[in-house]
Design a protein around this motif. Structure first.
Motif, PDB file in Angstrom:
ATOM      1  N   VAL A 104       0.853  -1.200   0.000  1.00 25.41           N
ATOM      2  CA  VAL A 104       0.000   0.000   0.000  1.00 25.41           C
ATOM      3  C   VAL A 104       0.887   1.248   0.000  1.00 25.41           C
ATOM      4  O   VAL A 104       1.927   1.274   0.661  1.00 25.41           O
ATOM      5  CB  VAL A 104      -0.915   0.015   1.260  1.00 25.41           C
ATOM      6  N   VAL A 105       0.480   2.242  -0.766  1.00 25.07           N
ATOM      7  CA  VAL A 105       1.112   3.567  -0.671  1.00 25.07           C
ATOM      8  C   VAL A 105       0.028   4.535  -0.192  1.00 25.07           C
ATOM      9  O   VAL A 105      -1.011   4.679  -0.835  1.00 25.07           O
ATOM     10  CB  VAL A 105       1.665   4.049  -2.034  1.00 25.07           C
ATOM     11  N   ARG A 251       3.797  13.518  16.432  1.00 21.43           N
ATOM     12  CA  ARG A 251       2.831  14.158  17.331  1.00 21.43           C
ATOM     13  C   ARG A 251       1.915  15.119  16.587  1.00 21.43           C
ATOM     14  O   ARG A 251       0.884  15.532  17.085  1.00 21.43           O
ATOM     15  CB  ARG A 251       3.525  14.812  18.528  1.00 21.43           C
ATOM     16  N   HIS A 252       2.295  15.466  15.346  1.00 19.45           N
ATOM     17  CA  HIS A 252       1.411  16.299  14.522  1.00 19.45           C
ATOM     18  C   HIS A 252       0.474  15.452  13.667  1.00 19.45           C
ATOM     19  O   HIS A 252      -0.265  15.985  12.842  1.00 19.45           O
ATOM     20  CB  HIS A 252       2.225  17.203  13.608  1.00 19.45           C
ATOM     21  N   GLY A 253       0.574  14.124  13.815  1.00 18.01           N
ATOM     22  CA  GLY A 253      -0.308  13.244  13.041  1.00 18.01           C
ATOM     23  C   GLY A 253       0.253  12.859  11.683  1.00 18.01           C
ATOM     24  O   GLY A 253      -0.429  12.232  10.875  1.00 18.01           O
ATOM     25  N   GLU A 254       1.510  13.244  11.412  1.00 15.67           N
ATOM     26  CA  GLU A 254       2.114  12.888  10.126  1.00 15.67           C
ATOM     27  C   GLU A 254       2.615  11.447  10.172  1.00 15.67           C
ATOM     28  O   GLU A 254       3.144  11.002  11.194  1.00 15.67           O
ATOM     29  CB  GLU A 254       3.311  13.796   9.823  1.00 15.67           C
ATOM     30  N   ILE A 255       2.489  10.734   9.052  1.00 16.19           N
ATOM     31  CA  ILE A 255       2.977   9.355   8.980  1.00 16.19           C
ATOM     32  C   ILE A 255       4.507   9.391   8.961  1.00 16.19           C
ATOM     33  O   ILE A 255       5.106  10.076   8.120  1.00 16.19           O
ATOM     34  CB  ILE A 255       2.472   8.650   7.704  1.00 16.19           C
ATOM     35  N   ILE A 256       5.117   8.654   9.879  1.00  9.57           N
ATOM     36  CA  ILE A 256       6.578   8.639   9.941  1.00  9.57           C
ATOM     37  C   ILE A 256       7.114   7.693   8.863  1.00  9.57           C
ATOM     38  O   ILE A 256       6.715   6.531   8.799  1.00  9.57           O
ATOM     39  CB  ILE A 256       7.045   8.223  11.352  1.00  9.57           C
ATOM     40  N   VAL A 257       7.962   8.238   7.996  1.00  7.58           N
ATOM     41  CA  VAL A 257       8.525   7.436   6.902  1.00  7.58           C
ATOM     42  C   VAL A 257      10.045   7.517   6.906  1.00  7.58           C
ATOM     43  O   VAL A 257      10.619   8.475   7.418  1.00  7.58           O
ATOM     44  CB  VAL A 257       8.026   7.923   5.516  1.00  7.58           C
ATOM     45  N   GLN A 262       9.065   4.074   3.475  1.00  6.14           N
ATOM     46  CA  GLN A 262       8.568   2.948   4.274  1.00  6.14           C
ATOM     47  C   GLN A 262       8.017   3.451   5.617  1.00  6.14           C
ATOM     48  O   GLN A 262       8.659   4.248   6.279  1.00  6.14           O
ATOM     49  CB  GLN A 262       9.743   1.980   4.502  1.00  6.14           C
ATOM     50  N   THR A 263       6.833   2.981   5.982  1.00  9.04           N
ATOM     51  CA  THR A 263       6.253   3.363   7.274  1.00  9.04           C
ATOM     52  C   THR A 263       6.678   2.348   8.334  1.00  9.04           C
ATOM     53  O   THR A 263       7.495   1.464   8.062  1.00  9.04           O
ATOM     54  CB  THR A 263       4.714   3.365   7.207  1.00  9.04           C
ATOM     55  N   SER A 264       6.084   2.436   9.511  1.00  6.70           N
ATOM     56  CA  SER A 264       6.437   1.492  10.582  1.00  6.70           C
ATOM     57  C   SER A 264       5.914   0.082  10.296  1.00  6.70           C
ATOM     58  O   SER A 264       6.285  -0.859  10.984  1.00  6.70           O
ATOM     59  CB  SER A 264       5.878   2.005  11.914  1.00  6.70           C
ATOM     60  N   VAL A 265       5.053  -0.066   9.286  1.00  5.07           N
ATOM     61  CA  VAL A 265       4.542  -1.401   8.928  1.00  5.07           C
ATOM     62  C   VAL A 265       5.164  -1.829   7.597  1.00  5.07           C
ATOM     63  O   VAL A 265       4.918  -1.178   6.579  1.00  5.07           O
ATOM     64  CB  VAL A 265       2.993  -1.389   8.808  1.00  5.07           C
ATOM     65  N   PRO A 266       5.977  -2.886   7.577  1.00  7.28           N
ATOM     66  CA  PRO A 266       6.606  -3.315   6.329  1.00  7.28           C
ATOM     67  C   PRO A 266       5.548  -3.576   5.248  1.00  7.28           C
ATOM     68  O   PRO A 266       4.528  -4.213   5.509  1.00  7.28           O
ATOM     69  CB  PRO A 266       7.318  -4.619   6.715  1.00  7.28           C
ATOM     70  N   GLY A 267       5.786  -3.044   4.059  1.00  6.62           N
ATOM     71  CA  GLY A 267       4.820  -3.217   2.964  1.00  6.62           C
ATOM     72  C   GLY A 267       3.868  -2.043   2.828  1.00  6.62           C
ATOM     73  O   GLY A 267       3.183  -1.899   1.825  1.00  6.62           O
ATOM     74  N   VAL A 268       3.839  -1.196   3.845  1.00  3.11           N
ATOM     75  CA  VAL A 268       3.016   0.018   3.756  1.00  3.11           C
ATOM     76  C   VAL A 268       3.955   1.218   3.616  1.00  3.11           C
ATOM     77  O   VAL A 268       4.813   1.448   4.476  1.00  3.11           O
ATOM     78  CB  VAL A 268       2.092   0.202   4.978  1.00  3.11           C
ATOM     79  N   PHE A 269       3.783   1.925   2.525  1.00  8.47           N
ATOM     80  CA  PHE A 269       4.612   3.087   2.231  1.00  8.47           C
ATOM     81  C   PHE A 269       3.728   4.333   2.268  1.00  8.47           C
ATOM     82  O   PHE A 269       2.502   4.234   2.230  1.00  8.47           O
ATOM     83  CB  PHE A 269       5.260   2.920   0.846  1.00  8.47           C
ATOM     84  N   ALA A 286       5.124  15.001  -5.462  1.00  8.74           N
ATOM     85  CA  ALA A 286       5.188  14.154  -6.654  1.00  8.74           C
ATOM     86  C   ALA A 286       6.465  13.299  -6.621  1.00  8.74           C
ATOM     87  O   ALA A 286       6.421  12.086  -6.847  1.00  8.74           O
ATOM     88  CB  ALA A 286       5.143  15.015  -7.911  1.00  8.74           C
ATOM     89  N   GLY A 287       7.593  13.925  -6.296  1.00  7.75           N
ATOM     90  CA  GLY A 287       8.845  13.171  -6.221  1.00  7.75           C
ATOM     91  C   GLY A 287       8.762  12.100  -5.148  1.00  7.75           C
ATOM     92  O   GLY A 287       9.244  10.970  -5.316  1.00  7.75           O
ATOM     93  N   ASP A 288       8.108  12.451  -4.080  1.00  8.78           N
ATOM     94  CA  ASP A 288       7.946  11.550  -2.957  1.00  8.78           C
ATOM     95  C   ASP A 288       7.052  10.348  -3.307  1.00  8.78           C
ATOM     96  O   ASP A 288       7.305   9.224  -2.875  1.00  8.78           O
ATOM     97  CB  ASP A 288       7.261  12.374  -1.862  1.00  8.78           C
ATOM     98  N   GLY A 289       6.043  10.593  -4.114  1.00  5.12           N
ATOM     99  CA  GLY A 289       5.154   9.516  -4.567  1.00  5.12           C
ATOM    100  C   GLY A 289       5.909   8.537  -5.440  1.00  5.12           C
ATOM    101  O   GLY A 289       5.753   7.310  -5.323  1.00  5.12           O
ATOM    102  N   ALA A 290       6.745   9.071  -6.323  1.00  8.77           N
ATOM    103  CA  ALA A 290       7.567   8.210  -7.184  1.00  8.77           C
ATOM    104  C   ALA A 290       8.459   7.323  -6.320  1.00  8.77           C
ATOM    105  O   ALA A 290       8.565   6.109  -6.518  1.00  8.77           O
ATOM    106  CB  ALA A 290       8.417   9.080  -8.109  1.00  8.77           C
ATOM    107  N   LYS A 291       9.042   7.938  -5.298  1.00  8.75           N
ATOM    108  CA  LYS A 291       9.959   7.219  -4.407  1.00  8.75           C
ATOM    109  C   LYS A 291       9.233   6.112  -3.643  1.00  8.75           C
ATOM    110  O   LYS A 291       9.723   4.987  -3.546  1.00  8.75           O
ATOM    111  CB  LYS A 291      10.564   8.242  -3.432  1.00  8.75           C
ATOM    112  N   ALA A 292       8.052   6.418  -3.134  1.00  2.85           N
ATOM    113  CA  ALA A 292       7.307   5.411  -2.365  1.00  2.85           C
ATOM    114  C   ALA A 292       6.887   4.242  -3.264  1.00  2.85           C
ATOM    115  O   ALA A 292       6.913   3.078  -2.836  1.00  2.85           O
ATOM    116  CB  ALA A 292       6.077   6.056  -1.715  1.00  2.85           C
ATOM    117  N   ALA A 293       6.529   4.525  -4.520  1.00  5.26           N
ATOM    118  CA  ALA A 293       6.138   3.442  -5.435  1.00  5.26           C
ATOM    119  C   ALA A 293       7.339   2.544  -5.712  1.00  5.26           C
ATOM    120  O   ALA A 293       7.216   1.314  -5.748  1.00  5.26           O
ATOM    121  CB  ALA A 293       5.601   4.026  -6.736  1.00  5.26           C
TER     122      ALA A 293
END
Ligand code: FAD
Length: 303
Positions: A104-105, A251-257, A262-269, A286-293
């Motif tokens: 998942v991204v 603490r601001h609710g942002e997903i830590i990557v 990669q997030t704290s759950v392997p397979g979830v970006f 946009a650059g970040d989306g390319a990277k996560a994919a």
């Protein structure tokens, strides 16, 4: 199941979709409003190689680019939960449908917190702005206010002071909450006025903004500042409420990557404004989306 399911169809999600599809893997995008914040943007002048465009036009171009590939676009779909189930991920949509994927991204973006005073909505893009990097140059030589005395408000005021004629910084509290180093810099600038203990009550004008009124909270007196622009800087809220307890959030609710999205759950970006990646801009998302994919693709190759 999909190989990659992208949740969110802004610049980050669109870039992730194109990058994933070009790897020949099964790609889906579920999003509430394809285009994201760009749909609410009037002019865009800082997406490199595109001198000038309009938000809705840019949003359409994003969708057309994605539709050029074999991507399953699920529009008007709001995700409400993400669960790992039997080696796959299940994304539950508000409609009740469940979409399964091997990775998942998440690119659900963010929203600017509104001040909710009369005039804010009416004058959006007609003097009321939220992004100094984007709209600062529109106010060259003019007078503006920045509402909010936290780090983003004070940074915005310092940034704008270099472009506009005069900046009035308005803080509700009795003191600014920004880091001391920023406050010191702010106070050294000749064309900035700082008002504390001031509650903005209305943004007024005719076709465009011409003044802001506030109440002096100490005296209760109503006061007026003549100006051409108002930047609301009281917080950018990531659209991650639905992920609480599933992924690690700041603490601001942002997903830590990490550096690969990669997030704290392997397979979830995750990518873009919903994450801890600094500076919330289209080209960065946009650059970040390319990277996560690419991160998700690498994950699939290894598992
Ligand atoms: P977003 O654009 O926020 O997209 C998020 C996507 O996720 C949307 O499709 C949304 O519908 C979807 N979504 C949200 N929650 C869910 C959910 N639960 N389930 C499914 N889908 C969901 N940047 C610039 O570089 N230049 C500019 O000139 C500029 N001007 C701006 C002007 C305004 C008024 C605003 C608000 C922003 C501006 N920005 C500008 C910032 C820029 O728009 C953002 O940085 C960028 O859009 C972030 O992209 P994103 O894909 O991360 O998120």
């Amino acid at each position: 199941p999909f190989d990659v399911l992208i949740v969110g169809g802004g610049p980050a999600g669109a870039a992730a979709a194109v990058y994933a599809a070009r790897k020949g893997i099964r790609t889906g995008v579920a999003s509430e409003r394809f285009g994201g914040q760009v749909l609410d943007t009037l002019g865009i002048e800082n997406f490199i190689s595109v001198k000038e465009t309009e938000g809705p036009k840019f949003a359409l171009a994003l969708e057309e680019h994605v539709r050029n590939y074999d991507v399953d676009i699920m529009n008007l779909q709001r995700a409400k939960a993400l669960k790992p189930v039997a080696g796959l991920f299940e994304v539950e949509l508000a409609s009740g449908a469940i979409v399964k994927s091997k990775s998942v991204v998440i690119s659900t973006g963010a929203r600017w917190r509104n001040i909710n005073v009369p005039g804010e909505k009416e004058f959006k893009n007609k003097g009321v702005a939220y992004c100094p990097h984007c709209d600062g140059p529109l106010f060259k030589g003019k007078r503006v206010a920045v509402i909010g005395g936290g780090n983003s408000g004070v940074e915005a005021a310092i940034d704008l002071a270099g472009i506009v004629a005069h900046v009035t910084l308005i803080e509700f509290d009795t003191r600014l909450r920004a880091d001391e180093v920023l406050q010191r810099k702010l106070r050294s600038l000749p064309n900035v006025t700082v008002l504390v203990n001031a509650q903005t009550t209305a943004i007024t004008g005719d076709q465009k903004v011409s003044a802001l009124t506030y109440s002096d909270r100490a005296s209760g007196e109503e006061k007026r500042v003549e100006l051409e622009g108002v930047f609301v800087q009281i917080g950018l809220v990531p659209n991650t409420e639905w992920l609480k307890g599933t992924l690690e959030l700041s603490r601001h609710g942002e997903i830590i990557v990490d550096a690969k999205g990669q997030t704290s759950v392997p397979g979830v970006f995750a990518a873009g404004d919903a994450t801890t990646v600094p500076f919330k801009q289209i080209i960065i998302a946009a650059g970040d989306g390319a990277k996560a994919a690419l991160g998700a693709f690498e994950h699939l190759m290894r598992s």
